[in-house]
Design a protein around this motif. Structure first.
Motif, mmCIF file in Angstrom:
data_model
loop_
_atom_site.group_PDB
_atom_site.id
_atom_site.type_symbol
_atom_site.label_atom_id
_atom_site.label_comp_id
_atom_site.label_asym_id
_atom_site.label_seq_id
_atom_site.Cartn_x
_atom_site.Cartn_y
_atom_site.Cartn_z
ATOM 1 N N LYS A 1 0.838 -1.188 0.000
ATOM 2 C CA LYS A 1 0.000 0.000 0.000
ATOM 3 C C LYS A 1 0.880 1.247 0.000
ATOM 4 C CE LYS A 1 -3.731 -2.333 -0.067
ATOM 5 N NZ LYS A 1 -4.416 -2.456 -1.380
ATOM 6 N N ASN A 2 0.550 2.192 -0.880
ATOM 7 C CA ASN A 2 1.379 3.385 -1.040
ATOM 8 C C ASN A 2 0.529 4.650 -1.011
ATOM 9 O OD1 ASN A 2 3.775 4.809 -1.433
ATOM 10 N ND2 ASN A 2 3.613 4.757 -3.663
ATOM 11 N N THR B 1 -5.461 1.643 4.122
ATOM 12 C CA THR B 1 -4.258 0.868 3.807
ATOM 13 C C THR B 1 -4.314 -0.524 4.447
ATOM 14 O OG1 THR B 1 -3.109 1.898 5.692
ATOM 15 C CG2 THR B 1 -2.809 2.903 3.520
ATOM 16 N N ILE B 2 -4.224 -0.560 5.749
ATOM 17 C CA ILE B 2 -4.114 -1.847 6.440
ATOM 18 C C ILE B 2 -5.375 -2.691 6.267
ATOM 19 C CG2 ILE B 2 -3.819 -2.969 8.674
ATOM 20 C CD1 ILE B 2 -2.098 -0.555 9.506
ATOM 21 N N ASN C 1 3.530 -1.233 4.067
ATOM 22 C CA ASN C 1 2.865 0.067 4.027
ATOM 23 C C ASN C 1 3.915 1.141 3.789
ATOM 24 O OD1 ASN C 1 0.322 1.068 4.040
ATOM 25 N ND2 ASN C 1 -0.030 0.854 6.233
ATOM 26 N N TYR D 1 1.886 2.388 14.386
ATOM 27 C CA TYR D 1 1.025 1.547 13.553
ATOM 28 C C TYR D 1 0.977 0.137 14.144
ATOM 29 C CZ TYR D 1 5.456 -0.110 11.447
ATOM 30 O OH TYR D 1 6.721 -0.623 11.234
ATOM 31 N N LEU E 1 3.123 -6.798 9.556
ATOM 32 C CA LEU E 1 3.084 -5.444 9.001
ATOM 33 C C LEU E 1 4.477 -4.828 9.036
ATOM 34 C CD1 LEU E 1 -0.063 -5.690 9.409
ATOM 35 C CD2 LEU E 1 -0.016 -3.237 9.885
ATOM 36 N N ASP F 1 6.703 -1.233 7.646
ATOM 37 C CA ASP F 1 6.698 0.031 6.911
ATOM 38 C C ASP F 1 7.822 0.018 5.879
ATOM 39 O OD1 ASP F 1 9.073 0.589 8.265
ATOM 40 O OD2 ASP F 1 8.229 2.151 9.543
#
Length: 431
Positions: A58-59, A73-74, A121, A129, A143, A145
């Motif tokens: 996801k950007n 996103t998540i 992400n 997050y 998850l 980043d």
């Protein structure tokens, strides 16, 4: 820039890192159901033997509105991973996917034994997050980043190393509500603190499961993992408390300053000989046998690739000036996988080379008392002008008659009078 363009840029970023670290052959960017609805299954699929990694990228731009950002996103990524896994593994019909450099192939769902789910992400400036999520059927999702993905995949740049980290991370944090704060303490404005408080009230529910708050980046956690023999902080294992706070800020920076870490990375440079050998000599002609061989070789982690590469290069240096029709051999076992090196004269007839290499493999089976359940052969000649490589699988003891024939051939060749087996005495991080 619209969302599609940003999405493509984000996926390209993740794909390039994965290709460079894990070898492009096993990476399927934006796979589609080629014989079905042609919809994208996920952003990146990594299929390595019986192991599957499903990655959603996801950007979206972060605009300091946490709940909305997490929804866009998540939450969407969780749904994509859940849908991808169901389609690939639960579909009643066969799914066919395509690698950019190969023909359409059937997805081998019957072979898959391990599944890893990852959300990357890429939005920047996020001060906190969720560390992990679950699909609606309670499957764990990691998850990461942008910086975390880039650092971890670059540091753990083999599929075995990467999956070991993901597996231990999942085992430890499953059924826990974990949140990570990668920013500096002073980089936590009032509005962010307010949103964090609202997020905490909603997500930190001790009655449901243990809550963990990590101050530091994912690569701070990675540094702790690496310097503590690939284990995570012990207090996370404790079920004594409903909530745990762990401060790791600066661990990655300090880890990189250590002399042993710099020496380890310098020594690891030799290991890429094996990676390049697979790319150039094995995967240059794709077929079922070459894929099996490449997978077997790339199943070694970075440290063992270093040992194998260093010993092969030392072995080559020992025999590169030898004269006559002499086939040099060397062997070692790595937890049931035998590695056989061989050096043969450039002018030796190919049929003789092939016959001698076959005898060499058989003889190491017999004289090691079948210690290895499979064997990988790496053979070359002067100036690396030619490589001969192969995989011997599912080794079982030979019959008495076959063993007798092998021993007669070995005696005729005069082998095992000066039998050499390379020893594994290296340390991943030098003293």
């Amino acid at each position: 820039m619209n969302s599609t363009e940003k999405g493509n840029i984000g996926e390209d970023f993740v794909n390039e890192i994965a290709f460079n670290s894990f070898i492009e052959h096993w990476c399927y960017p934006s796979p589609k159901d080629e014989n079905g609805d042609k919809k994208e299954i996920c952003d990146l699929l990594i299929l390595f033997g019986d192991k599957l990694i499903i990655i959603s990228v996801k950007n979206y731009e972060f605009k300091d509105f946490y709940s909305r950002y997490f929804r866009r996103t998540i939450d969407k990524a969780v749904k994509q991973i859940y849908g991808a896994e169901r389609k690939l593994l639960k579909s009643k019909t066969d799914i066919f996917i395509k690698h950019p450099k190969r023909d359409i192939e059937k997805f081998p769902k019957e072979k898959i034994k391990e599944i890893y789910r990852v959300i990357v992400n890429l939005g920047e400036g996020v001060r906190f997050y969720p560390f992990n999520k679950e699909t609606k059927d309670e499957k764990f999702i990691t998850l990461l980043d942008k910086e975390a993905f880039q650092t971890i995949v670059s540091e753990l740049d083999t599929i075995p190393d990467f999956l070991e980290y993901l597996g231990k991370r999942e085992e430890l944090f499953a059924n826990k509500t974990a949140t990570i704060m990668p920013g500096e303490e002073e980089d936590f404005p009032v509005e962010t603190a307010k949103q964090f408080f609202e997020y905490s009230q909603k997500n930190f529910k001790p009655a449901d499961n243990q809550s963990i708050l990590i101050s530091g980046t994912e690569h701070d956690l990675l540094a702790h993992y690496l310097k503590n023999e690939r284990t995570f902080p012990e207090q996370i294992n404790s079920d004594e408390f409903n909530g745990i706070f762990i401060q790791l800020d600066g661990t990655w920076e300090n880890f990189n300053k250590r002399k042993q870490v710099k020496q380890k990375r310098e020594l690891d440079r030799n290991s890429y000989f094996l990676d390049e050998l697979v790319k150039r000599e094995v995967l240059n002609n794709i077929n079922e046998n070459s894929i099996e061989l490449a997978t077997a070789i790339m199943s070694f982690d970075r440290f063992n690739r270093r040992i194998i590469s260093e010993n092969f290069l030392q072995f080559y240096d020992s025999y590169k000036n030898s004269k006559g029709n002499y086939l040099a051999r060397r062997y070692a076992d790595f937890n049931g996988v035998g590695i056989v090196f061989a050096f043969y004269p450039e002018k030796m007839p190919q049929e003789m080379v092939n016959n001698l290499l076959s005898i060499a493999l058989d003889s190491f089976c017999v004289y090691s008392n079948y210690k290895s359940k499979s064997m990988i052969l790496i053979a070359t000649t002067i100036d690396f002008k030619q490589f001969k490589m192969g995989l011997m699988k599912d080794i079982e003891p030979f019959s008495k008659d076959v063993e007798l024939e092998i021993r007669k051939n070995v005696e005729l060749l005069g082998w095992f009078k000066n039998h050499q087996e390379f020893k594994i005495t290296n340390k991943e991080y030098p003293d």
